[in-house]
Design a protein around this motif. Structure first.
Motif, short mmCIF file in Angstrom:
data_model
loop_
_atom_site.label_atom_id
_atom_site.label_comp_id
_atom_site.label_asym_id
_atom_site.label_seq_id
_atom_site.Cartn_x
_atom_site.Cartn_y
_atom_site.Cartn_z
N ASN A 1 0.79 -1.23 0.00
CA ASN A 1 0.00 0.00 0.00
C ASN A 1 0.83 1.29 0.00
O ASN A 1 0.34 2.32 -0.44
CB ASN A 1 -0.95 0.01 1.21
CG ASN A 1 -2.04 -1.02 1.04
OD1 ASN A 1 -2.94 -0.86 0.22
ND2 ASN A 1 -1.94 -2.11 1.79
N TRP A 2 2.04 1.25 0.49
CA TRP A 2 2.90 2.44 0.55
C TRP A 2 4.32 2.08 0.11
O TRP A 2 5.26 2.25 0.87
CB TRP A 2 2.92 3.02 1.97
CG TRP A 2 1.58 3.40 2.45
CD1 TRP A 2 0.79 2.70 3.30
CD2 TRP A 2 0.84 4.57 2.10
NE1 TRP A 2 -0.39 3.36 3.50
CE2 TRP A 2 -0.39 4.52 2.77
CE3 TRP A 2 1.10 5.66 1.27
CZ2 TRP A 2 -1.35 5.50 2.65
CZ3 TRP A 2 0.14 6.65 1.15
CH2 TRP A 2 -1.07 6.56 1.84
N PRO A 3 4.51 1.61 -1.11
CA PRO A 3 5.84 1.17 -1.53
C PRO A 3 6.84 2.33 -1.64
O PRO A 3 6.46 3.47 -1.91
CB PRO A 3 5.58 0.55 -2.90
CG PRO A 3 4.38 1.27 -3.41
CD PRO A 3 3.53 1.54 -2.20
N ASN A 4 8.09 2.00 -1.43
CA ASN A 4 9.18 2.95 -1.64
C ASN A 4 9.55 2.88 -3.11
O ASN A 4 10.25 1.98 -3.54
CB ASN A 4 10.38 2.59 -0.75
CG ASN A 4 11.54 3.53 -0.92
OD1 ASN A 4 11.54 4.40 -1.78
ND2 ASN A 4 12.55 3.35 -0.10
N THR A 5 9.10 3.83 -3.88
CA THR A 5 9.32 3.81 -5.33
C THR A 5 10.79 3.99 -5.70
O THR A 5 11.18 3.68 -6.82
CB THR A 5 8.47 4.89 -6.03
OG1 THR A 5 8.74 6.16 -5.42
CG2 THR A 5 6.99 4.57 -5.91
N ARG A 6 11.60 4.47 -4.77
CA ARG A 6 13.04 4.61 -5.05
C ARG A 6 13.72 3.25 -5.19
O ARG A 6 14.76 3.15 -5.82
CB ARG A 6 13.73 5.40 -3.95
CG ARG A 6 13.30 6.83 -3.85
CD ARG A 6 14.19 7.72 -4.72
NE ARG A 6 13.70 9.07 -4.76
CZ ARG A 6 14.12 10.06 -4.00
NH1 ARG A 6 15.05 9.84 -3.10
NH2 ARG A 6 13.62 11.26 -4.14
#
Length: 145
Positions: free
Chosen positions: A114-119
């Protein structure tokens, strides 16, 4: 520090304010600690890791670069028992998340989904290109074979 886990931390410049850090990772390009904070986006802190015990780590910010947001951040891995007992009280929809997750692994997965680290994807692509450029293996996920 484990990029598959979710940690809680207190902001050194605002004592008593707790947040959640999803999928923390050190960016190999510039050494910043990057992680996702639900409802706040991707944070990138300049500094260095000064302690790392797996489920707990400390990150000392470079105060010259970070200014008022500097200080030492202390991250502790979330576990389902602590989450249900206390953390869910200061998290939006915390009760619902606690009921939906049956284990600590479920809790970490829920946050990654639900809140992935896109980096992470950006860093992974950069590492792949660097390995190709240097003539190294590019299957970093399969280092045992």
């Amino acid at each position: 520090m484990d990029s598959r886990k979710t940690y809680w931390f207190e902001q050194p410049y605002q004592p008593g304010i707790l947040n959640v850090a999803v999928q923390p990772i050190l960016d190999p390009r510039d050494g910043r600690l990057c992680f996702s904070v639900p409802n706040s986006g991707i944070w990138a802190l300049h500094g260095k890791v000064i302690k790392d015990d797996g489920d707990y780590f400390e990150f000392k910010c470079n105060d010259d670069l970070m200014g008022a947001r500097g200080g030492t951040y202390k991250f502790s891995a979330l576990d389902i028992k602590t989450f249900r007992k206390s953390t869910c009280k200061w998290i939006a929809q915390g009760e619902a998340i606690g009921k939906a997750c049956q284990s600590t692994a479920d809790l970490h997965y829920w946050y990654r989904r639900n809140w992935p680290n896109t980096r992470l994807y950006e860093i992974g692509e950069w590492e792949m290109r660097e390995n190709q450029r240097k003539g190294r293996r590019t299957d970093t996920w399969n280092r045992d074979s």
